[in-house]
Scaffold this motif. Structure first.
Motif, mmCIF file in Angstrom:
data_model
loop_
_atom_site.group_PDB
_atom_site.id
_atom_site.type_symbol
_atom_site.label_atom_id
_atom_site.label_comp_id
_atom_site.label_asym_id
_atom_site.label_seq_id
_atom_site.Cartn_x
_atom_site.Cartn_y
_atom_site.Cartn_z
ATOM 1 N N ILE A 68 0.857 -1.187 0.000
ATOM 2 C CA ILE A 68 0.000 0.000 0.000
ATOM 3 C C ILE A 68 0.892 1.235 0.000
ATOM 4 N N VAL A 69 0.779 2.045 -1.062
ATOM 5 C CA VAL A 69 1.569 3.275 -1.164
ATOM 6 C C VAL A 69 0.629 4.471 -1.280
ATOM 7 N N PRO A 70 1.077 5.657 -0.861
ATOM 8 C CA PRO A 70 0.195 6.824 -0.927
ATOM 9 C C PRO A 70 0.038 7.412 -2.319
ATOM 10 N N GLN A 71 1.043 7.204 -3.174
ATOM 11 C CA GLN A 71 0.967 7.796 -4.503
ATOM 12 C C GLN A 71 1.977 7.105 -5.418
ATOM 13 N N LEU A 72 1.505 6.207 -6.243
ATOM 14 C CA LEU A 72 2.396 5.448 -7.114
ATOM 15 C C LEU A 72 3.017 6.323 -8.192
ATOM 16 N N LEU A 97 -1.049 -4.710 -5.304
ATOM 17 C CA LEU A 97 -0.634 -3.319 -5.143
ATOM 18 C C LEU A 97 -1.824 -2.365 -5.028
ATOM 19 N N PHE A 98 -1.740 -1.447 -4.053
ATOM 20 C CA PHE A 98 -2.749 -0.412 -3.863
ATOM 21 C C PHE A 98 -2.067 0.951 -3.839
ATOM 22 N N SER A 99 -2.652 1.935 -4.542
ATOM 23 C CA SER A 99 -2.209 3.323 -4.445
ATOM 24 C C SER A 99 -3.391 4.128 -3.899
ATOM 25 N N THR A 100 -3.227 4.735 -2.724
ATOM 26 C CA THR A 100 -4.355 5.364 -2.033
ATOM 27 C C THR A 100 -4.611 6.801 -2.459
ATOM 28 N N ASP A 101 -3.725 7.370 -3.254
ATOM 29 C CA ASP A 101 -3.859 8.774 -3.682
ATOM 30 C C ASP A 101 -3.996 9.691 -2.471
ATOM 31 N N ILE A 108 -8.097 2.644 4.066
ATOM 32 C CA ILE A 108 -8.951 1.721 4.826
ATOM 33 C C ILE A 108 -9.540 0.657 3.904
ATOM 34 N N LYS A 109 -10.004 1.071 2.715
ATOM 35 C CA LYS A 109 -10.540 0.111 1.741
ATOM 36 C C LYS A 109 -9.477 -0.910 1.351
ATOM 37 N N ALA A 110 -8.252 -0.451 1.203
ATOM 38 C CA ALA A 110 -7.154 -1.351 0.817
ATOM 39 C C ALA A 110 -6.929 -2.416 1.885
#
Length: 346
Positions: A68-72, A97-101, A108-110
């Motif tokens: 989980i990253v904040p901004q890929l 892989l999740f990018s939370t923007d 939380i969804k990730a």
């Protein structure tokens, strides 16, 4: 949705039981060579692929590690992911892989998706909106190992892989002082982020160690609104016309700040020296080329992946610890050379 050939379909065509086909495909000793060949030939003809996910889940594992990253889109985090992939390629683990923007809601969804997919472990850098951590506690409640990297939740009892932001920032500010700068401003990131705060503390302590007065009005808390940089620099130059140094918490904002200074008629580094952080590609694309702190993203990714693999293989327990990477200062064209006599700094 993809259409995949199943064991049930093979069993139906051959008029065999599901268990017989399953055993034949796994070369079970109780299945005759004739039946095994019959099943394998049809499986090859139909393009059957074993469902490895179902196989692993039946053994209590998914063989999936979530990241989980904040901004890929940020080069730093894409390089971290590359480092993680480099290590995972040597294992049987796949990457989710999740990018939370930068959204706590997406973060939380990730984590909820991680639980649904029964991931074996989670590697995460928190978003700038993250102030509560119940969603990570939920993962730990289900005994899902977590390793934080770069942006971390300090109080959670899990491993954290970080840059020595404090010392790197101390060194960057000290370099500005040693090149003759006396009025050094700092642009810092969100107060929610540990790495931004550590860079701020490094800047403040470097000033104090050189007996330079700390001026709160020379620190700008950047909340990702570029126009605030223009306002800050204009206001600071009016109040402190002798401003001669600027340390910025990341290279993208440093690049923007250099352009603003140029528009204000300031020469970099002749009038104002500038240092960024993380050695992003923009640091060498811009003119003048940016002095900055070494890029450690790939190494951070590798260390983070190695730590979660070691925990999952039960080679070590999951405990609260910090793995610290010490980056070097990279000097380019936005700073001057050090003075021959550092004692001249007052």
């Amino acid at each position: 949705m993809g259409k995949y050939v199943t064991i049930t379909e093979i069993a139906k065509q051959l008029n065999l039981s599901h268990s017989t086909v399953s055993r034949a495909l796994s070369n079970h000793v109780r299945i005759s060579e004739k039946t095994r060949a019959l099943v394998q030939n049809l499986a090859d003809e139909l393009g059957y692929q074993a469902n490895s996910t179902a196989h692993h889940l039946s053994k209590g594992k998914s063989q999936i590690i979530a990241v989980i990253v904040p901004q890929l889109s940020l080069h730093f985090f894409s390089k971290v992911v590359e480092g993680i992939q480099k290590i995972l390629k040597e294992t049987d683990y796949s990457l989710l892989l999740f990018s939370t923007d930068e959204s706590i809601e997406e973060e939380i969804k990730a984590t909820q998706t991680c639980l649904k997919h029964r991931v074996d472990g989670v590697l995460v850098a928190i978003s700038r909106e993250t102030k509560t951590f119940d969603h990570f506690k939920q993962l730990l409640k289900h005994e899902v190992p977590i390793v934080f990297f770069d942006r971390v939740a300090n109080f959670l009892p899990v491993p954290k892989v970080i840059t020595n932001d404090y010392q790197a920032s101390f060194n960057a500010t000290a370099h500005l002082l040693k090149t003759g700068c006396k009025y050094i401003a700092h642009i810092t990131g969100s107060i929610n982020l540990n790495n931004s705060n550590n860079r701020l503390y490094g800047y403040l302590d470097a000033l104090n160690s050189h007996e330079i007065k700390v001026r709160e009005s020379m620190v700008h808390y950047y909340e990702f609104e570029l126009s605030s940089i223009d306002k800050f620099l204009k206001k600071t130059l009016i109040k402190y016309p002798k401003l001669d140094g600027l340390f910025v918490f990341n290279d993208y904002v440093a690049h923007y700040a250099v352009n603003v200074l140029h528009k204000m008629g300031k020469r970099v580094p002749d009038d104002i020296s500038v240092i960024g952080f993380s050695d992003e590609p923009v640091a060498t694309y811009m003119s003048p080329k940016l002095s900055t702190v070494q890029q450690v993203a790939a190494k951070m990714g590798e260390l983070t992946a190695q730590k979660i693999i070691s925990i999952l293989n039960k080679n070590e327990p999951m405990v609260s610890e910090k793995i610290i990477i010490n980056p070097e200062l990279i000097l380019r064209e936005t700073t001057k050379n050090e003075l021959a006599s550092p004692e001249s700094i007052q």
